[in-house]
Design a protein around this motif. Structure first.
Motif, PDB file in Angstrom:
ATOM      1  N   MET A  35       0.807  -1.211   0.000  1.00 37.14           N
ATOM      2  CA  MET A  35       0.000   0.000   0.000  1.00 37.14           C
ATOM      3  C   MET A  35       0.841   1.262   0.000  1.00 37.14           C
ATOM      4  N   GLY A  90       5.621   6.781  12.498  1.00 36.86           N
ATOM      5  CA  GLY A  90       4.595   6.006  11.800  1.00 36.86           C
ATOM      6  C   GLY A  90       3.415   5.817  12.739  1.00 36.86           C
ATOM      7  N   SER A  91       2.234   5.523  12.181  1.00 40.49           N
ATOM      8  CA  SER A  91       1.107   5.292  13.091  1.00 40.49           C
ATOM      9  C   SER A  91       1.275   3.978  13.846  1.00 40.49           C
ATOM     10  N   ASP A  92       2.133   3.093  13.337  1.00 42.22           N
ATOM     11  CA  ASP A  92       2.456   1.877  14.103  1.00 42.22           C
ATOM     12  C   ASP A  92       2.894   2.244  15.526  1.00 42.22           C
ATOM     13  N   PHE A 116      -6.300  -4.379  10.424  1.00 41.57           N
ATOM     14  CA  PHE A 116      -4.855  -4.159  10.417  1.00 41.57           C
ATOM     15  C   PHE A 116      -4.196  -4.998  11.517  1.00 41.57           C
ATOM     16  N   TYR A 119      -2.871  -4.015  15.352  1.00 41.70           N
ATOM     17  CA  TYR A 119      -3.683  -3.841  16.567  1.00 41.70           C
ATOM     18  C   TYR A 119      -3.469  -5.062  17.480  1.00 41.70           C
ATOM     19  N   ALA A 161     -10.378   0.746  11.546  1.00 36.58           N
ATOM     20  CA  ALA A 161      -9.646   1.291  10.395  1.00 36.58           C
ATOM     21  C   ALA A 161     -10.686   1.760   9.378  1.00 36.58           C
ATOM     22  N   ASN A 165      -8.270  -1.981   6.355  1.00 39.23           N
ATOM     23  CA  ASN A 165      -7.237  -2.784   5.703  1.00 39.23           C
ATOM     24  C   ASN A 165      -7.353  -4.193   6.296  1.00 39.23           C
ATOM     25  N   ASP A 190      -8.818   4.845  12.648  1.00 36.47           N
ATOM     26  CA  ASP A 190      -7.531   4.841  11.964  1.00 36.47           C
ATOM     27  C   ASP A 190      -7.758   5.219  10.501  1.00 36.47           C
ATOM     28  N   ALA A 192      -5.714   5.847   8.022  1.00 37.89           N
ATOM     29  CA  ALA A 192      -4.455   5.740   7.273  1.00 37.89           C
ATOM     30  C   ALA A 192      -4.677   6.007   5.775  1.00 37.89           C
ATOM     31  N   TYR A 193      -5.852   5.625   5.267  1.00 31.38           N
ATOM     32  CA  TYR A 193      -6.117   5.734   3.821  1.00 31.38           C
ATOM     33  C   TYR A 193      -7.010   6.923   3.500  1.00 31.38           C
ATOM     34  N   THR A 216      -1.686   8.990   8.824  1.00 31.33           N
ATOM     35  CA  THR A 216      -0.262   8.788   8.552  1.00 31.33           C
ATOM     36  C   THR A 216       0.117   9.520   7.275  1.00 31.33           C
ATOM     37  N   SER A 218       2.325   8.103   5.459  1.00 32.98           N
ATOM     38  CA  SER A 218       2.887   6.995   4.665  1.00 32.98           C
ATOM     39  C   SER A 218       2.174   6.796   3.328  1.00 32.98           C
ATOM     40  N   LYS A 219       0.854   6.817   3.357  1.00 26.72           N
ATOM     41  CA  LYS A 219       0.111   6.485   2.127  1.00 26.72           C
ATOM     42  C   LYS A 219       0.009   7.693   1.201  1.00 26.72           C
ATOM     43  N   ARG A 226       8.357   7.886   8.061  1.00 25.87           N
ATOM     44  CA  ARG A 226       7.778   7.356   9.292  1.00 25.87           C
ATOM     45  C   ARG A 226       7.177   8.482  10.140  1.00 25.87           C
TER      46      ARG A 226
END
Ligand code: PLP
Length: 358
Positions: A35, A90-92, A116, A119, A161, A165, A190, A192-193, A216, A218-219, A226
Motif C-alpha cells: 500500500m 509512523g502510526s504503528d 490491520f 492492533y 480502520a 485494511n 484509523d 491511514a487511507y 499517517t 505513509s500512504k 515514518r
C-alpha cells in the motif's frame, strides 16, 4: 546458560510465541503489496527539498515536540479548534503508544477482524487481551456483535480502520457512531487511507470525548519518513504524550514532512491520480470471469479468485509482488490484495494477471 535457555526462561511467553512481522524481499519486482504510494517526491521540488535538508544540524537532537511540524499539520489536516496532535514514528508507533497508556494486564482492546494486524500485535507486546469481532460476509461491521462484545468485555480501546485494511471498504458512518456511543473506553478511528477516501471523523474529536483519530503520511507518498499523527482533544494528547519517547520524530523527517505539507496540493494531486487508477484497475478486474472484486475507498483492491495461493506464486514468478491473504476457512479464503501503483505497474499487473487467469 545458553542463549536458548535464557530466552525461554526470561522472554515473556506470548512474545516467544510470536513471529516477527514479515516483509518479503521485493528486489527486482513490481512492488504492489505494501500500500505504498508509487509516486516519489515531486520532481520539481527535489532540489528545494535537498536544500532544506542541508540546513539541518545532525549533531543536535531534533525538536522533541516537533512544534513547527505539528503547527503545520494542524492546519493541513483540518484538526478542529480544541484538539491537538501527537506524532508517532509512523502510526504503528502510535498504536503501540496507545496500548502502553491504556492497555496492559487485565485490560482488553477490540477490533473487527480482519483488520490491520498491528492492533493485535501491539496488544500482544503489551500483555493486553485482543478481542476480534468478525466482520459480516460483505466486510461491513457486524454492529450487533460489536455492541454485544463491547458490553461484555468493556475494552480500553476499540480500533476501527476507516477505510479498513485489508478489505478496503469504509464502514457505515452510523455504525461507527453507534460504536463511539457505546464504547466505555476510547475509539480510535484509523484513517491511514484518508487521502483516497474523502470521508473522515477528524472534526468530531472535539464532539465525542472518547474519540481519537489517527492518520499517517505513509500512504500520501512519504512512507520512508515514518510520520503518523493522532488527533484528539488537548487533554487526551497531553496525557498520551507522557509515554512518547523523546525525539521520536527525527530531524530529517520533521523537516521533510514540514516541507511536503507546504506543498500539499502536489501530494493531493498524486492521490487523485491513484483514485482514478483504482477505478480503472477495479473495472478491468471486475470484467474478468472468476474474479470477485470488493469495493475500495483506499489505494488497494481486495479480490477473490478460485485458487489464490497458486495464482500468487505464479504472479511472483512473473515478477509481480502483491499480497496473498488466502487462509483456508477464514473470510479471506482465496483473497489477494493489490496496491494501486503507477500506470505502467498497473498495466503489467493486469497483463500478467489476465495471462495467468486464461
Ligand atoms: C490501517 C493501517 N493503519 C496504520 C498503518 C501503519 O502506517 P504507518 O506507516 O504510519 O506506520 C497501516 C499500514 O499499512 C494500515 O494499513
Amino acid at each position: 546458560m545458553s542463549v536458548e535457555s535464557l530466552i525461554s526462561r526470561w522472554v515473556r511467553e506470548p512474545i516467544q510465541k510470536l513471529k516477527a512481522y514479515y516483509v518479503p524481499d521485493a528486489s527486482g519486482m513490481i512492488k504492489l503489496e505494501a500500500m505504498e504510494n508509487p509516486y516519489s517526491f515531486p520532481q520539481e521540488l527535489q532540489s528545494e527539498w535537498l536544500g532544506v535538508l542541508s540546513e539541518i544540524s545532525l549533531n543536535r537532537y531534533p525538536d522533541p515536540q516537533a512544534v513547527s511540524l505539528r503547527k503545520k499539520m494542524v492546519d493541513v489536516m483540518d484538526v478542529p479548534e480544541g484538539a491537538s496532535l501527537l506524532l508517532g514514528n509512523g502510526s504503528d508507533e502510535l498504536i503501540q503508544l496507545l496500548m502502553l497508556a491504556l492497555g496492559g494486564e487485565g485490560r482488553s482492546v477490540l477490533a473487527p477482524t480482519p483488520s490491520f494486524v498491528m492492533y493485535e500485535m501491539a496488544a500482544i507486546f503489551t500483555g493486553t487481551d485482543f478481542i476480534g469481532v468478525p466482520l459480516k460476509g460483505d466486510f461491513s461491521l457486524d454492529l450487533d456483535k460489536m455492541l454485544e462484545s463491547i458490553s461484555q468485555h468493556r475494552p480500553a480501546i476499540v480500533f476501527l480502520a476507516y477505510p479498513n485494511n485489508p478489505t478496503g471498504n469504509l464502514f457505515s458512518r452510523s455504525d461507527v457512531e453507534a460504536v463511539i456511543k457505546a464504547a466505555p473506553g476510547v475509539v480510535v478511528i484509523d484513517e491511514a487511507y484518508h487521502a483516497f477516501a474523502r470521508s473522515s471523523f477528524i472534526k468530531d474529536v472535539v464532539k465525542a470525548e472518547n474519540l481519537l483519530v489517527m492518520r499517517t503520511l505513509s500512504k500520501w507518498g512519504l512512507a520512508g519518513l515514518r510520520v503518523g499523527l493522532l488527533a484528539a482533544s488537548t487533554k487526551w494528547i497531553d496525557e498520551l504524550d507522557k509515554v512518547r519517547l523523546p525525539y521520536n520524530i527525527n530531524a530529517l523527517s520533521q523537516a521533510s514532512a514540514s516541507f511536503a505539507l507546504a506543498h500539499k496540493k502536489l501530494f493531493d494531486q498524486q492521490a487523485g491520480q491513484i483514485i482514478e487508477a483504482r477505478g480503472e484497475v477495479m473495472e478491468q478486474l471486475a470484467a474478468m470471469d472468476g474474479v470477485e472484486v470488493f469495493s475500495s475507498d483506499a489505494n488497494f483492491i481486495l479480490f477473490r479468485v478460485a485458487n489464490a495461493s497458486d495464482l500468487y506464486s505464479r504472479l511472483c514468478e512473473a515478477g509481480i509482488l502483491i499480497k496473498n491473504l488466502d487462509a483456508h476457512g477464514t473470510p479471506l479464503e482465496n483473497c489477494l490484495r493489490v496496491t494501486i501503483g503507477a500506470k505502467e505497474e498497473n498495466e503489467q499487473f493486469l497483463h500478467q494477471f489476465c495471462r495467468l487467469m486464461e
